[in-house]
Design an enzyme around this catalytic site. Structure first.
Site, short mmCIF file in Angstrom:
data_model
loop_
_atom_site.label_atom_id
_atom_site.label_comp_id
_atom_site.label_asym_id
_atom_site.label_seq_id
_atom_site.Cartn_x
_atom_site.Cartn_y
_atom_site.Cartn_z
N GLU A 1 46.76 39.51 40.15
CA GLU A 1 47.59 40.58 40.73
C GLU A 1 48.92 40.02 41.23
O GLU A 1 49.95 40.69 41.20
CB GLU A 1 46.81 41.30 41.84
CG GLU A 1 45.75 42.22 41.24
CD GLU A 1 44.51 42.40 42.09
OE1 GLU A 1 44.54 42.12 43.30
OE2 GLU A 1 43.48 42.82 41.53
N GLY B 1 38.47 44.52 38.58
CA GLY B 1 38.58 45.88 39.10
C GLY B 1 38.35 46.96 38.06
O GLY B 1 38.63 48.14 38.30
N TRP C 1 39.21 40.19 49.69
CA TRP C 1 39.30 41.55 50.24
C TRP C 1 40.55 42.29 49.78
O TRP C 1 40.68 43.48 50.00
CB TRP C 1 39.27 41.50 51.78
CG TRP C 1 37.95 41.13 52.37
CD1 TRP C 1 36.86 40.62 51.73
CD2 TRP C 1 37.56 41.25 53.75
NE1 TRP C 1 35.82 40.42 52.60
CE2 TRP C 1 36.23 40.80 53.86
CE3 TRP C 1 38.20 41.70 54.91
CZ2 TRP C 1 35.53 40.77 55.08
CZ3 TRP C 1 37.52 41.67 56.13
CH2 TRP C 1 36.19 41.22 56.20
N GLY D 1 35.87 40.78 44.31
CA GLY D 1 36.77 41.75 44.92
C GLY D 1 36.01 42.91 45.52
O GLY D 1 35.46 42.82 46.62
N GLY D 2 35.93 44.00 44.77
CA GLY D 2 35.33 45.24 45.27
C GLY D 2 34.00 45.08 45.99
O GLY D 2 33.81 45.61 47.10
P1 PGA Z 1 36.77 42.63 41.31
O1 PGA Z 1 37.97 41.64 41.71
O2 PGA Z 1 35.49 41.94 41.72
O3 PGA Z 1 37.02 43.88 42.12
O4 PGA Z 1 36.85 42.85 39.85
C1 PGA Z 1 37.86 40.26 41.52
C2 PGA Z 1 39.14 39.60 41.95
O5 PGA Z 1 40.21 40.21 41.78
O6 PGA Z 1 39.13 38.47 42.47
#
Ligand code: PGA
Length: 264
Positions: A107, A183, A14, A244-245
């Protein structure tokens, strides 16, 4: 096919999203949807994990109670306690009912000084406390373009697992996340994901032997969504995903869970 040797895990990352109140709402939407997927797959879906912000962990643990959904954190400090202002330790997470923890997300490597050495230390701390680490590896775009993906990922794996016994290694989950796909809406092709996950399994085989390597879950992550998930998770060495998203929308996340459960 080696898929039956390990479990597919769909984990939602998240990131820095959802307050505790919003966490409760999203989990309430997810629970019946995950249950429905399980009922369509002779009672069991793939393993489902949601990795929520620290401030939502206690709420999430309470909200998933009685369901099959597991809760994970997004980082952990490598010391058990001490003078580390602002940090959270593995025993603290364990005591409140957290089961998984993401370690070394790109990140964190990019913005918070995470290195292969701290990834290794955090992985050991998580294992000592009985948490399941989801260790993230993956190359940057310029590294792929320079054709050094194999070297980068091999190095990350070797250092992440330094000093970890084979019985502990068998408990670790790996997420292959090409940084250029996170992302960005740019997904790796199913072939690229398979090649990298296979490379990771080959590195694990060199470190721990075939039976341990075959039992370790290796996920793909990077713009995985309701549309592309089925093709990715169908690949022999891709055992689910770190999302993620698309994990912030109950319907989209459920479609991905469905794809991984059907693919088992
Ligand atoms: P994303 O992120 O699905 O938004 O590309 C994946 C992640 O950072 O684990």
């Amino acid at each position: 096919m080696k898929k039956e040797l390990r479990k597919a895990i769909i984990a939602g990352n998240w990131k820095m999203n959802k307050t505790p109140v919003k966490t409760k709402t999203l989990i309430a939407e997810l629970i019946p949807l995950v249950k429905e997927v399980a009922s369509q797959n002779s009672g069991s879906a793939c393993e489902v994990v949601i990795c929520v912000p620290f401030t939502s962990l206690a709420t999430a643990v309470e909200a998933v109670y009685g369901s099959s959904i597991k809760v994970g954190a997004q980082n952990v400090h490598f010391e058990a306690s001490g003078a580390f202002t602002g940090e959270i330790s593995a025993p603290m997470l364990k005591e409140i009912g957290v089961e998984y923890v993401i370690i070394g997300h790109s990140e964190r490597r990019q913005y918070f000084g995470e290195t292969d050495e701290t990834v290794n230390k955090r992985t050991k701390a998580a294992l000592t406390a009985g948490l399941i680490p989801i260790v993230c590896v993956g190359e940057l775009l310029w590294e792929r373009e320079a054709d050094i993906t194999e070297e980068v990922v091999s190095r990350q794996i070797k250092l992440a697992f330094a000093g970890i016994s084979s019985s502990d290694a068998a408990k670790v989950v790996i997420a292959y996340e090409p940084v250029w796909a996170i992302g960005t809406g740019k997904t790796a092709t199913a072939e690229q994901a398979q090649d990298a996950c296979k490379l990771i399994r080959d590195r694990l085989t060199a470190l721990y032997g075939k039976s341990v390597a075959d039992s370790i879950t290796v996920q793909y992550g990077g713009s995985m969504n309701a549309v592309n998930a089925a093709e990715l998770v169908a690949k022999e060495d891709v055992d689910g995903g770190l999302i993620g998203g698309a994990s912030l929308k109950a319907e989209d996340f459920t479609e991905i869970i469905k794809a991984a459960s059907d693919g088992q």
